[in-house]
Design a protein around this motif. Structure first.
Motif, short mmCIF file in Angstrom:
data_model
loop_
_atom_site.label_atom_id
_atom_site.label_comp_id
_atom_site.label_asym_id
_atom_site.label_seq_id
_atom_site.Cartn_x
_atom_site.Cartn_y
_atom_site.Cartn_z
N LEU A 238 1.03 -1.40 0.00
CA LEU A 238 0.09 0.10 -0.05
C LEU A 238 0.95 1.15 -0.04
CD1 LEU A 238 -2.92 1.32 0.36
CD2 LEU A 238 -2.71 1.01 2.71
N ALA A 239 2.07 1.20 0.75
CA ALA A 239 2.83 2.29 0.75
C ALA A 239 3.62 2.44 -0.70
CB ALA A 239 4.02 2.20 1.86
N LEU A 240 3.90 1.40 -1.30
CA LEU A 240 4.58 1.63 -2.76
C LEU A 240 3.37 2.07 -3.59
CD1 LEU A 240 6.62 1.07 -4.46
CD2 LEU A 240 5.85 -1.16 -4.96
N TRP A 241 2.13 1.78 -3.31
CA TRP A 241 0.96 2.23 -4.43
C TRP A 241 0.94 3.81 -3.97
CZ3 TRP A 241 -3.34 5.11 -3.69
CH2 TRP A 241 -4.19 5.01 -4.84
N TYR A 242 1.08 4.21 -2.93
CA TYR A 242 0.72 5.81 -2.53
C TYR A 242 2.20 6.56 -3.22
CZ TYR A 242 -3.32 5.59 0.06
OH TYR A 242 -4.76 5.65 0.67
N MET A 243 3.26 5.97 -3.17
CA MET A 243 4.49 6.42 -3.51
C MET A 243 4.35 6.74 -5.05
SD MET A 243 8.27 5.32 -3.57
CE MET A 243 8.41 5.35 -1.52
N LEU A 244 3.93 5.67 -5.83
CA LEU A 244 3.66 5.79 -7.28
C LEU A 244 2.39 6.67 -7.58
CD1 LEU A 244 3.83 1.87 -8.37
CD2 LEU A 244 5.75 3.59 -8.50
N ALA A 245 1.34 6.74 -6.93
CA ALA A 245 0.44 7.53 -7.12
C ALA A 245 0.96 9.20 -7.16
CB ALA A 245 -0.82 7.43 -6.27
N PHE A 246 1.72 9.27 -6.04
CA PHE A 246 2.10 10.89 -6.00
C PHE A 246 3.05 11.10 -7.06
CE2 PHE A 246 0.89 10.29 -1.28
CZ PHE A 246 -0.25 11.02 -1.28
N LEU A 247 3.94 10.16 -7.32
CA LEU A 247 4.77 10.33 -8.42
C LEU A 247 4.13 10.57 -9.90
CD1 LEU A 247 7.87 10.46 -9.53
CD2 LEU A 247 7.64 8.22 -10.11
N VAL A 248 2.90 9.98 -9.99
CA VAL A 248 2.56 10.12 -11.17
C VAL A 248 1.46 11.84 -11.11
CG1 VAL A 248 0.21 9.54 -12.66
CG2 VAL A 248 1.84 7.88 -11.65
N LEU A 249 1.02 11.92 -10.10
CA LEU A 249 0.35 13.22 -9.85
C LEU A 249 1.36 14.35 -10.04
CD1 LEU A 249 -2.05 14.55 -8.87
CD2 LEU A 249 -1.53 14.38 -6.50
N TYR A 250 2.46 14.13 -9.53
CA TYR A 250 3.63 15.05 -9.69
C TYR A 250 3.86 15.48 -11.18
CZ TYR A 250 8.31 17.52 -9.54
OH TYR A 250 9.18 18.41 -9.76
N ILE A 251 3.61 14.29 -11.82
CA ILE A 251 4.05 14.52 -13.29
C ILE A 251 2.99 15.18 -14.12
CG2 ILE A 251 4.50 13.20 -15.51
CD1 ILE A 251 5.95 11.14 -13.76
N ILE A 252 1.75 14.72 -13.79
CA ILE A 252 0.61 15.00 -14.62
C ILE A 252 -0.01 16.37 -14.37
CG2 ILE A 252 0.25 12.66 -15.49
CD1 ILE A 252 -2.25 12.55 -13.54
N ALA A 253 0.06 16.89 -12.90
CA ALA A 253 -0.79 17.78 -12.50
C ALA A 253 0.39 18.80 -11.64
CB ALA A 253 -1.92 17.50 -11.64
N GLU A 254 -0.04 20.11 -11.89
CA GLU A 254 0.60 21.08 -11.45
C GLU A 254 -0.35 22.01 -10.44
OE1 GLU A 254 2.65 23.45 -14.22
OE2 GLU A 254 4.14 22.09 -14.77
N GLN A 255 0.16 22.48 -9.34
CA GLN A 255 -0.49 23.25 -8.39
C GLN A 255 -0.74 24.48 -9.26
OE1 GLN A 255 1.21 24.36 -4.51
NE2 GLN A 255 -0.29 25.86 -4.21
N PRO A 256 -2.24 24.94 -9.42
CA PRO A 256 -2.31 26.34 -9.97
C PRO A 256 -2.04 27.35 -9.33
CG PRO A 256 -4.35 25.25 -8.90
CD PRO A 256 -3.37 24.28 -8.76
N ALA A 257 -1.66 28.39 -10.29
CA ALA A 257 -1.19 29.83 -9.71
C ALA A 257 -2.61 30.61 -9.33
CB ALA A 257 -0.57 30.41 -10.28
N PHE A 258 -2.37 31.53 -8.54
CA PHE A 258 -3.31 32.53 -8.23
C PHE A 258 -3.98 33.38 -9.50
CE2 PHE A 258 -4.84 36.91 -6.85
CZ PHE A 258 -5.77 36.54 -5.90
N PRO A 259 -5.34 32.95 -9.58
CA PRO A 259 -5.98 33.12 -10.96
C PRO A 259 -6.08 34.75 -11.34
CG PRO A 259 -7.71 32.54 -9.42
CD PRO A 259 -6.42 32.53 -8.68
N GLU A 260 -6.05 35.57 -10.28
CA GLU A 260 -6.43 37.22 -10.59
C GLU A 260 -4.89 37.83 -10.82
OE1 GLU A 260 -8.74 38.58 -7.57
OE2 GLU A 260 -10.10 37.03 -7.70
N LEU A 261 -5.10 38.77 -11.45
CA LEU A 261 -3.74 39.61 -12.00
C LEU A 261 -3.84 40.93 -11.35
CD1 LEU A 261 -3.60 38.76 -15.66
CD2 LEU A 261 -2.07 37.83 -13.85
N GLY A 262 -4.84 41.41 -10.72
CA GLY A 262 -5.06 42.83 -10.23
C GLY A 262 -4.71 43.79 -11.19
#
Length: 245
Positions: free
Chosen positions: A96-120
């Motif tokens: 299960l720990a290995l599964w989570y490690m792989l899941a987070f690795l895939v998530l790191y590759i395919i998705a990025e944290q979104p930036a603040f959407p407003e520009l002022g």
């Protein structure tokens, strides 16, 4: 309050970065309950879970007090959550720990944290628009320009600061601009910005007409940049000095 909660819920559901984190974190409960080969007894495992929850809550509370923006807080608390989830999974089942490690690795590759959407009041500029704006000098005497790339975690963590400062300090003498180095990487060399490991991002340069007056992070003679990220305190002090001129 209700409107803010609905916006938060909409972001969690529609933004892949948050949605995948939500699904992975909450998958622990059914996986843990369905596991028949736990390495610890149910009593000891429950005690470990309570300890992990308390430690995570304390770290999150500390970060909430110390962080100056929401994006930085989210990045840190999600990282802590991944660490504690992995450690708990180790106590349940190594697979299960290995599964989570792989899941987070895939998530790191395919998705990025979104930036603040407003520009002022920040103007999004192409390199040509920036050069033309600085040379013509028809708008403001000073331009504070952010050079960023959203593939950089530092840029995402600080994406809220610059728009908020632009709303507070924009006036007839000081304007704010932003150049996306992810779209225009060649501009980095033109302005002496290091893209190696994204350590020089975000970089903020203050121009007086076409002349560079100040930058943060500061570049030394060898082209190296400091590792300090911009904070709202630094820019509030700097911008207020120049806005008063």
């Amino acid at each position: 309050m209700i409107k803010n909660r609905l916006q938060w819920l909409n972001t969690v559901v529609t933004e892949p970065y948050f949605l995948f984190h939500f699904l992975i974190f909450f998958s622990y409960l059914p996986l843990r309950l369905s596991s028949t080969a736990s390495l610890l007894s149910p009593h000891h495992l429950l005690r470990r879970e309570i300890q992990a929850f308390l430690a995570y809550s304390i770290l999150a509370a500390v970060k909430m007090v110390r962080e100056e923006n929401w994006e930085g807080f989210i990045a840190d608390t999600l990282f802590f959550g991944k660490v504690f989830l992995f450690l708990l999974a180790l106590n349940v089942d190594h697979h299960l720990a290995l599964w989570y490690m792989l899941a987070f690795l895939v998530l790191y590759i395919i998705a990025e944290q979104p930036a603040f959407p407003e520009l002022g009041t920040v103007n999004t500029l192409t390199p040509l628009q920036l050069e033309t704006t600085l040379m013509e000098g028809n708008t403001s005497r000073y331009w504070l320009v952010e050079f960023r790339a959203l593939c950089s975690s530092g840029c995402v963590r600080n994406s809220r600061i610059f728009p908020e400062l632009s709303v507070t300090y924009s006036n007839k003498n000081l304007s704010f601009g932003m150049v996306d180095l992810g779209l225009f990487p060649n501009v980095a060399e033109q302005y002496g910005i290091s893209l190696t490991g994204n350590l020089g991002l975000p970089t903020y340069i203050l121009f007086e007409n076409t002349v560079e007056v100040m930058r943060f992070p500061g570049a030394d003679l060898e082209g190296k940049v400091s590792h300090h990220l911009a904070t709202k305190v630094h820019y509030s002090l700097q911008d207020s000095d120049f806005a008063a001129k």
